[in-house]
Scaffold this motif. Sequence first.
Motif, short mmCIF file in Angstrom:
data_model
loop_
_atom_site.label_atom_id
_atom_site.label_comp_id
_atom_site.label_asym_id
_atom_site.label_seq_id
_atom_site.Cartn_x
_atom_site.Cartn_y
_atom_site.Cartn_z
N GLY A 194 0.81 -1.21 0.00
CA GLY A 194 0.00 0.00 0.00
C GLY A 194 0.84 1.26 0.00
O GLY A 194 0.41 2.32 -0.48
N ALA A 233 1.97 1.84 -3.55
CA ALA A 233 0.74 2.11 -4.29
C ALA A 233 0.30 3.56 -4.12
O ALA A 233 -0.36 4.12 -5.00
CB ALA A 233 -0.37 1.17 -3.83
N GLY A 269 -4.80 -2.62 -1.96
CA GLY A 269 -5.74 -1.61 -2.43
C GLY A 269 -6.27 -0.76 -1.30
O GLY A 269 -6.33 0.48 -1.41
N GLY A 305 -3.42 1.37 -0.07
CA GLY A 305 -3.17 2.46 -1.00
C GLY A 305 -4.24 3.53 -0.95
O GLY A 305 -3.96 4.73 -1.06
N ASN A 341 -6.84 2.59 -6.06
CA ASN A 341 -6.65 1.60 -4.99
C ASN A 341 -7.97 1.05 -4.48
O ASN A 341 -8.03 -0.11 -4.06
CB ASN A 341 -5.84 2.24 -3.86
#
Length: 411
Positions: free
Chosen positions: A28, A31, A151, A154, A259
């Motif tokens: 993350g 990301a 995700g 992020g 994300n």
Amino acid sequence: MTSSAPLDGGYGWVCVVAQFFINAFTWGVPASYSVYLAHYLSHNLFPDAGPVDFALIGGFNFAFALLVAPLATLMSRLYGERASMALGVILFPVGFIGASFATKVWHLYLSQGICVGVAIGLIYIPATAIIPQWFFKRRSLANGICAAGSGIGGLVLSFATQAMLRRLGLPWSLRITAIVVFFVCLVATLLIRSRNDEVKPDQRIFNFRLLRSYHTFFILAWSFVMMFGYMILMFSLSDYALAIGRSDQDAATVAAILNLGAAVGRPIIGYISDQYGRVEIAGLLTAGCGILVFVLWVPDSVYGVLIVFALFGGAILGVFWAVIGPLSADIVGLKNLPAFLSIVWLFMVPPCAVAEVIALELRRPELGAHGYLYPQIFAGASYIVASLFLLELWRSRRSQRPNQANMGQVF
């Protein structure tokens, strides 16, 4: 069921939760680097640096996380997976705190680039082979839930980073991130537990005999080529939002929506992969992401369309992370999984390191909203070409299924 067989649950679900948070606060972080990248590109904080430098720093997060795989595998074999993960937990905040005091771009290379990247790898690499040990029928679903963590991480970190940059400035944004990732990764490291005593995996750093397999070649080729497109999409969308005249907050929103798509899409990818085939779903979604680039991102510079692309593209652009563990286990078996994944990680180092550099070199800022045309084409083509390797893998495995059924092979 033998003692080495996956359990499809039990303490495995605790490991899934732990892996989810590991992904959220390891992957993350890179990301959400697109927010830092857009900030660095729009503020002259380091006069000795250029766009390529900032692209390389973000690429180093991925590249060194994967490059450290042999060390992480060796430490796991000698001292257990928690030894490598504990070292990563210590280095992680060191990298961010070091970056908060940076005055030269080479300071950022060493701290936010290399140190953070090495820490991510030391934490993630030993953990990624654990989840397949606990599951068989639900292996892709469990892996997809874990992959959704990057995700969610992020998403949270993109909004949080932009807010901290605006209110507190760069140094304190980095320091607060250091504190958060340290405590979350520490707790997750203490919770996760392997079944190495039952499975007895091959924990050699490398097993190059696996490269003799026709099927492993196509897994590696797919990973290598697709990663060029993945890195460009992960890092470029925020700066693209600025290129079409949007604000810093809008740029951070694009990264967050990307994300969010990943967080929603990856468990779904895992579920449908279990139902309809891992190679089939991975191949279709890889091609689908390339098509989305050409249909939604290339022809339009409207912010609303960019948000739609970020959501749906985000859901499938990281199909690799949702399926690589279960798909590799299908191809090489559980015992060979750690050794094969070490090879996969090394194959991914070059595209992770240079993909965004290529994108920024292809970028034409003087063209305004159309300045990203060449990076867009390159990213879309990467996904479409990568899908062809899985098409051939699907064809080859399908032709061998009758023989495998006769031999009674089960992975």
